[in-house]
Design a protein around this motif. Structure first.
Motif, mmCIF file in Angstrom:
data_model
loop_
_atom_site.group_PDB
_atom_site.id
_atom_site.type_symbol
_atom_site.label_atom_id
_atom_site.label_comp_id
_atom_site.label_asym_id
_atom_site.label_seq_id
_atom_site.Cartn_x
_atom_site.Cartn_y
_atom_site.Cartn_z
ATOM 1 N N GLY A 232 8.853 -31.964 13.786
ATOM 2 C CA GLY A 232 7.757 -31.005 13.695
ATOM 3 C C GLY A 232 7.740 -30.035 14.859
ATOM 4 O O GLY A 232 7.573 -28.821 14.674
ATOM 5 N N THR A 233 7.921 -30.545 16.081
ATOM 6 C CA THR A 233 7.938 -29.671 17.249
ATOM 7 C C THR A 233 9.102 -28.702 17.188
ATOM 8 O O THR A 233 8.961 -27.505 17.486
ATOM 9 C CB THR A 233 8.024 -30.508 18.536
ATOM 10 O OG1 THR A 233 6.998 -31.506 18.538
ATOM 11 C CG2 THR A 233 7.866 -29.629 19.761
ATOM 12 N N LEU A 234 10.272 -29.203 16.799
ATOM 13 C CA LEU A 234 11.462 -28.351 16.717
ATOM 14 C C LEU A 234 11.263 -27.226 15.714
ATOM 15 O O LEU A 234 11.542 -26.052 15.995
ATOM 16 C CB LEU A 234 12.672 -29.206 16.340
ATOM 17 C CG LEU A 234 14.009 -28.480 16.106
ATOM 18 C CD1 LEU A 234 14.426 -27.715 17.345
ATOM 19 C CD2 LEU A 234 15.090 -29.469 15.698
ATOM 20 N N LEU A 235 10.754 -27.564 14.525
ATOM 21 C CA LEU A 235 10.583 -26.547 13.488
ATOM 22 C C LEU A 235 9.520 -25.523 13.867
ATOM 23 O O LEU A 235 9.727 -24.308 13.710
ATOM 24 C CB LEU A 235 10.224 -27.219 12.161
ATOM 25 C CG LEU A 235 11.328 -28.064 11.512
ATOM 26 C CD1 LEU A 235 10.788 -28.797 10.288
ATOM 27 C CD2 LEU A 235 12.521 -27.202 11.129
ATOM 28 N N LYS A 236 8.386 -26.003 14.367
ATOM 29 C CA LYS A 236 7.302 -25.068 14.689
ATOM 30 C C LYS A 236 7.689 -24.129 15.827
ATOM 31 O O LYS A 236 7.426 -22.915 15.766
ATOM 32 C CB LYS A 236 6.036 -25.848 15.057
ATOM 33 C CG LYS A 236 5.323 -26.531 13.891
ATOM 34 C CD LYS A 236 4.624 -25.533 12.983
ATOM 35 C CE LYS A 236 3.897 -26.204 11.828
ATOM 36 N NZ LYS A 236 2.503 -26.535 12.092
ATOM 37 N N THR A 237 8.316 -24.666 16.875
ATOM 38 C CA THR A 237 8.654 -23.817 18.018
ATOM 39 C C THR A 237 9.792 -22.861 17.696
ATOM 40 O O THR A 237 9.723 -21.667 18.010
ATOM 41 C CB THR A 237 9.036 -24.685 19.233
ATOM 42 O OG1 THR A 237 10.094 -25.587 18.870
ATOM 43 C CG2 THR A 237 7.847 -25.489 19.727
ATOM 44 N N ALA A 238 10.855 -23.363 17.057
ATOM 45 C CA ALA A 238 12.016 -22.522 16.790
ATOM 46 C C ALA A 238 11.693 -21.414 15.789
ATOM 47 O O ALA A 238 12.031 -20.244 15.997
ATOM 48 C CB ALA A 238 13.180 -23.371 16.285
ATOM 49 N N LEU A 239 11.029 -21.768 14.693
ATOM 50 C CA LEU A 239 10.689 -20.761 13.692
ATOM 51 C C LEU A 239 9.682 -19.755 14.242
ATOM 52 O O LEU A 239 9.763 -18.554 13.949
ATOM 53 C CB LEU A 239 10.120 -21.440 12.442
ATOM 54 C CG LEU A 239 11.136 -22.214 11.590
ATOM 55 C CD1 LEU A 239 10.431 -22.979 10.479
ATOM 56 C CD2 LEU A 239 12.185 -21.273 11.003
ATOM 57 N N SER A 240 8.739 -20.230 15.038
ATOM 58 C CA SER A 240 7.763 -19.314 15.624
ATOM 59 C C SER A 240 8.441 -18.295 16.520
ATOM 60 O O SER A 240 8.138 -17.090 16.463
ATOM 61 C CB SER A 240 6.721 -20.125 16.410
ATOM 62 O OG SER A 240 5.805 -19.264 17.047
ATOM 63 N N ARG A 241 9.385 -18.752 17.334
ATOM 64 C CA ARG A 241 10.072 -17.830 18.245
ATOM 65 C C ARG A 241 10.980 -16.874 17.491
ATOM 66 O O ARG A 241 11.004 -15.668 17.753
ATOM 67 C CB ARG A 241 10.903 -18.622 19.260
ATOM 68 C CG ARG A 241 10.097 -19.441 20.249
ATOM 69 C CD ARG A 241 9.222 -18.571 21.156
ATOM 70 N NE ARG A 241 8.681 -19.351 22.269
ATOM 71 C CZ ARG A 241 7.572 -20.078 22.210
ATOM 72 N NH1 ARG A 241 6.886 -20.135 21.071
ATOM 73 N NH2 ARG A 241 7.141 -20.744 23.271
ATOM 74 N N ARG A 242 11.771 -17.388 16.565
ATOM 75 C CA ARG A 242 12.756 -16.549 15.889
ATOM 76 C C ARG A 242 12.131 -15.592 14.877
ATOM 77 O O ARG A 242 12.660 -14.494 14.649
ATOM 78 C CB ARG A 242 13.791 -17.430 15.185
ATOM 79 C CG ARG A 242 14.827 -18.044 16.108
ATOM 80 C CD ARG A 242 15.536 -16.968 16.890
ATOM 81 N NE ARG A 242 16.654 -17.478 17.687
ATOM 82 C CZ ARG A 242 17.143 -16.849 18.737
ATOM 83 N NH1 ARG A 242 16.612 -15.701 19.129
ATOM 84 N NH2 ARG A 242 18.165 -17.359 19.397
ATOM 85 N N PRO A 328 19.457 -19.005 5.053
ATOM 86 C CA PRO A 328 19.908 -19.507 6.356
ATOM 87 C C PRO A 328 18.736 -19.660 7.326
ATOM 88 O O PRO A 328 17.800 -18.854 7.327
ATOM 89 C CB PRO A 328 20.890 -18.428 6.825
ATOM 90 C CG PRO A 328 21.305 -17.716 5.572
ATOM 91 C CD PRO A 328 20.123 -17.756 4.669
ATOM 92 N N PHE A 329 18.790 -20.701 8.129
ATOM 93 C CA PHE A 329 17.802 -20.870 9.182
ATOM 94 C C PHE A 329 17.953 -19.705 10.147
ATOM 95 O O PHE A 329 19.072 -19.258 10.428
ATOM 96 C CB PHE A 329 18.051 -22.204 9.895
ATOM 97 C CG PHE A 329 16.873 -22.728 10.654
ATOM 98 C CD1 PHE A 329 15.814 -23.329 9.992
ATOM 99 C CD2 PHE A 329 16.816 -22.618 12.036
ATOM 100 C CE1 PHE A 329 14.720 -23.828 10.689
ATOM 101 C CE2 PHE A 329 15.730 -23.110 12.747
ATOM 102 C CZ PHE A 329 14.667 -23.713 12.068
ATOM 103 N N PRO A 330 16.856 -19.170 10.674
ATOM 104 C CA PRO A 330 16.957 -17.925 11.458
ATOM 105 C C PRO A 330 17.672 -18.053 12.788
ATOM 106 O O PRO A 330 17.913 -17.041 13.440
ATOM 107 C CB PRO A 330 15.487 -17.524 11.667
ATOM 108 C CG PRO A 330 14.711 -18.777 11.461
ATOM 109 C CD PRO A 330 15.464 -19.566 10.446
ATOM 110 N N ASP A 331 18.026 -19.265 13.198
ATOM 111 C CA ASP A 331 18.787 -19.436 14.427
ATOM 112 C C ASP A 331 20.127 -20.090 14.079
ATOM 113 O O ASP A 331 20.154 -21.236 13.620
ATOM 114 C CB ASP A 331 18.022 -20.305 15.426
ATOM 115 C CG ASP A 331 18.719 -20.400 16.760
ATOM 116 O OD1 ASP A 331 19.651 -21.218 16.871
ATOM 117 O OD2 ASP A 331 18.336 -19.663 17.690
ATOM 118 N N PRO A 332 21.254 -19.407 14.274
ATOM 119 C CA PRO A 332 22.559 -19.955 13.849
ATOM 120 C C PRO A 332 22.903 -21.291 14.511
ATOM 121 O O PRO A 332 23.450 -22.187 13.863
ATOM 122 C CB PRO A 332 23.549 -18.853 14.263
ATOM 123 C CG PRO A 332 22.727 -17.607 14.322
ATOM 124 C CD PRO A 332 21.378 -18.028 14.787
ATOM 125 N N ALA A 333 22.601 -21.454 15.793
ATOM 126 C CA ALA A 333 22.947 -22.703 16.477
ATOM 127 C C ALA A 333 22.152 -23.868 15.894
ATOM 128 O O ALA A 333 22.704 -24.954 15.661
ATOM 129 C CB ALA A 333 22.684 -22.567 17.981
#
Length: 587
Positions: A232-242, A328-333
């Motif tokens: 949950g933390t990974l998805l919320k933070t990464a998607l919010s930033r990207r 695609p997920f918005p962050d390639p890595a």
């Protein structure tokens, strides 16, 4: 209340209590000049801030879910009924609330933000849930096939119904976060600074039990988040930033094997208040996991849309671990990490069905000591196992254990209870199983203990599909209600499906890792139990850099002793009971 969860079907470790202090604390003061004494109880109790239609002019008494989780007067039965508000019905109502945010062809471009109710929908699925669904589908269905069916339901089939045709944009395997948890957990358990023994904390039922009844064990609990929470933390933070959207516009549902995971999702420690720090926007904290549904509720979710889950094709649809056909997920890595082209191999049977925390730590110790051997011995029953890593010379290097089920957990916490000093001059401490015997140290000998509330582990979670569920009895042609032996055989089928996951990809993943291909394994020389700690740590460091948030705030959590005044003021107990009865929740 969820149709599959009621007070009659719950058998928690503490008897429920009728007294609830929160309605009393939040009642408006009576005005003797205007109020009728008989109307002093006319206040509605409102859960999670959702205001029903006012039936009386009196002010509503507000009770948040955090209030209930911070009160030891109620117990898991009451909490589970509260969190049953997280259900398949909530998933459908949220999908139908507004059109989903739309992702453009260019990375990071989002449209539809003018509608404040529009969200991006993302789901995460536990391997134990896939195993339960595989067993329900019948012989020959593997965990991976069941996962493809669930992925198709969430990403495709749900979008064919409902008001707006919304479905989930991404469906993530929690094994990705689990591998992070394993590496982080091993680093914590083997750190000389950790208080020993380190106790696994990924089971929310065990954590709730410790916080409310045995606060002396809280310093021993692992601070690493569970795979559900870390996902949950990974998805919320990464998607919010990207994507440049606030976390509140990202709605995350987790599909789990356990009702207590709903409790975990409701913890204040697992919201953006914990990781956003001083930059957090004003307003209510945003959960990292907005809703949890169980394996049983997956079937109800499909049925509510008129879908027969068992009719969904078992063929690969380019979903789940095959991301070629999804956005695609918005962050390639992170795309490569969350959706690898090759699966990591499934854990061996000795790793258990609860994530393999203990097994990975043992393997880490063995990898750091060439020639060492891992030896296991059964404890007093099948849910207690003790392990020792011994050197090539036969000297013990590391001791650990596994305790499943509350009967065994109680024995563990008694050993950790600090001794009470004697009031007699020169008297020995008493009241603890840890007091020293002749020639033995006064501390527990284990360095790490894997603790789970459910006997048999997470494949036996309370939210899993059972052999006596009507839909299973209908599919198997059972005319009489199955007994304990049938349930035991059923659990064996679930375990078999759980360990079937990744078998087809095991050789490919290791070979691919050696050739630098796209799995999460990384370099073959670095593998511990099929996982590359260096690759995991590189990914964690990348995530930290992406978000600008300290690593510890992203991956660690905290625990607290739960103290309550419930029942101490006896004059208020009757009034609390009457209030509870007015909402149909009186015990």
């Amino acid at each position: 209340m969820s149709a599959i969860l009621s007070a009659d079907t719950l058998n928690d470790f503490i008897a429920p209590s009728v007294a609830c202090i929160k309605p009393i604390e939040t009642l408006p003061p009576d005005d003797p000049s205007t109020a009728d004494p008989s109307s002093s109880l006319e206040h509605e109790v409102v859960l999670d801030g959702s205001l029903p239609q006012q039936r009386t002019p009196a002010q509503a008494a507000q009770i948040s879910l955090t209030d209930c989780l911070a009160c030891s007067g109620c117990v898991t039965s009451a909490e589970a009924i509260l969190v049953s508000l997280q259900s398949h019905s909530e998933v459908l109502s949220t999908l139908d609330a507004a059109p989903a945010l739309r992702l453009g062809s260019e990375a990071g471009v989002v449209s539809g933000l003018e509608d404040e109710n529009a969200k991006i929908f993302v789901a995460s699925v536990a391997p134990q849930t896939r195993a339960s669904l595989a067993a329900a589908c019948g012989p020959g269905t593997s965990e991976r096939e069941a996962g493809d069916m669930l992925d198709r339901l969430l990403r495709e089939e749900l979008g064919k119904g409902g008001k707006w045709g919304n479905a989930f944009t991404w469906v993530v395997d929690t094994n990705a976060a689990r591998e992070m948890c394993l590496v982080l957990g091993a680093e914590e358990a083997l750190s000389p600074d950790s208080k020993k023994p380190v106790l696994a904390s990924s089971c929310p039922g065990w954590v709730c039990y410790a916080e409310k009844t045995h606060p002396h064990v809280l310093p021993y609990l692992s601070k690493v988040k569970s795979p559900q929470a870390l996902t949950g933390t990974l998805l919320k933070t990464a998607l919010s930033r990207r994507l440049g959207v606030p976390p509140s516009r990202i709605w995350h549902v987790a599909v789990m094997p356990c009702f207590d995971k709903k409790l975990e999702a409701s913890r204040e420690e697992l919201t953006d208040a914990a990781w956003a720090g001083g930059g957090k926007q004003s307003g209510s904290p945003v959960r990292d996991v907005d809703c949890v549904i169980t394996s049983k509720e997956v079937l109800m979710l499909a049925e509510s849309r008129g879908i027969n889950f068992f009719d969904l094709s078992k063929k690969e649809s380019g979903t789940g671990c095959h991301p070629s056909s999804q956005i695609p997920f918005p962050d390639p890595a992170l795309q490569r990490y969350l959706f690898p082209s090759q699966l990591s191999p499934q854990q061996p049977r000795e790793a258990s069905t609860s994530g393999g925390y203990l097994h990975f730590i043992l393997q880490t110790v063995a990898s750091r000591n060439p020639g060492s051997v891992i030896q296991g011995a059964r404890g007093r029953n099948s849910d207690v196992m003790e392990y020792t890593v011994t050197s090539s010379a036969g000297e013990p290097l590391f001791r650990a254990a596994r305790f499943y089920g509350f009967r065994n957990i109680q024995n563990l916490v008694r050993k950790l209870k600090p001794p009470k000093p004697s009031r007699m001059p020169g008297g020995r401490p008493f009241g603890s199983a840890r007091r020293p015997a002749a020639g033995k140290p006064a501390t527990l000998e284990y360095s790490y203990v894997e603790v789970m509330a459910c006997p048999g582990g997470c494949t036996n979670g309370g939210g899993q599909i059972k052999v006596d569920d009507p839909i299973i009895m209908e599919r198997t042609g059972q005319e009489t209600v199955p007994g304990p032996q049938e349930q035991k055989e059923w659990l064996a089928l679930v375990d078999e499906a759980y360990f079937s996951g990744g078998e087809d990809d095991a050789a490919l993943t290791v070979n691919g890792a050696a050739n630098g291909a796209g799995g999460r394994a990384g370099a073959a020389a670095d593998l511990v139990g099929g996982i590359s700690p260096s690759y995991i740590n590189d990914t964690l460091e990348y995530w930290r850099g992406l978000t600008g948030i300290e690593k510890d705030r992203l991956v660690l959590t905290s625990f607290r002793e739960v103290i309550s005044d419930v029942g101490k003021d006896k004059s208020q107990v009757e009034r609390a009971a009457q209030l509870a009865g007015k909402i149909g929740g009186g015990w």
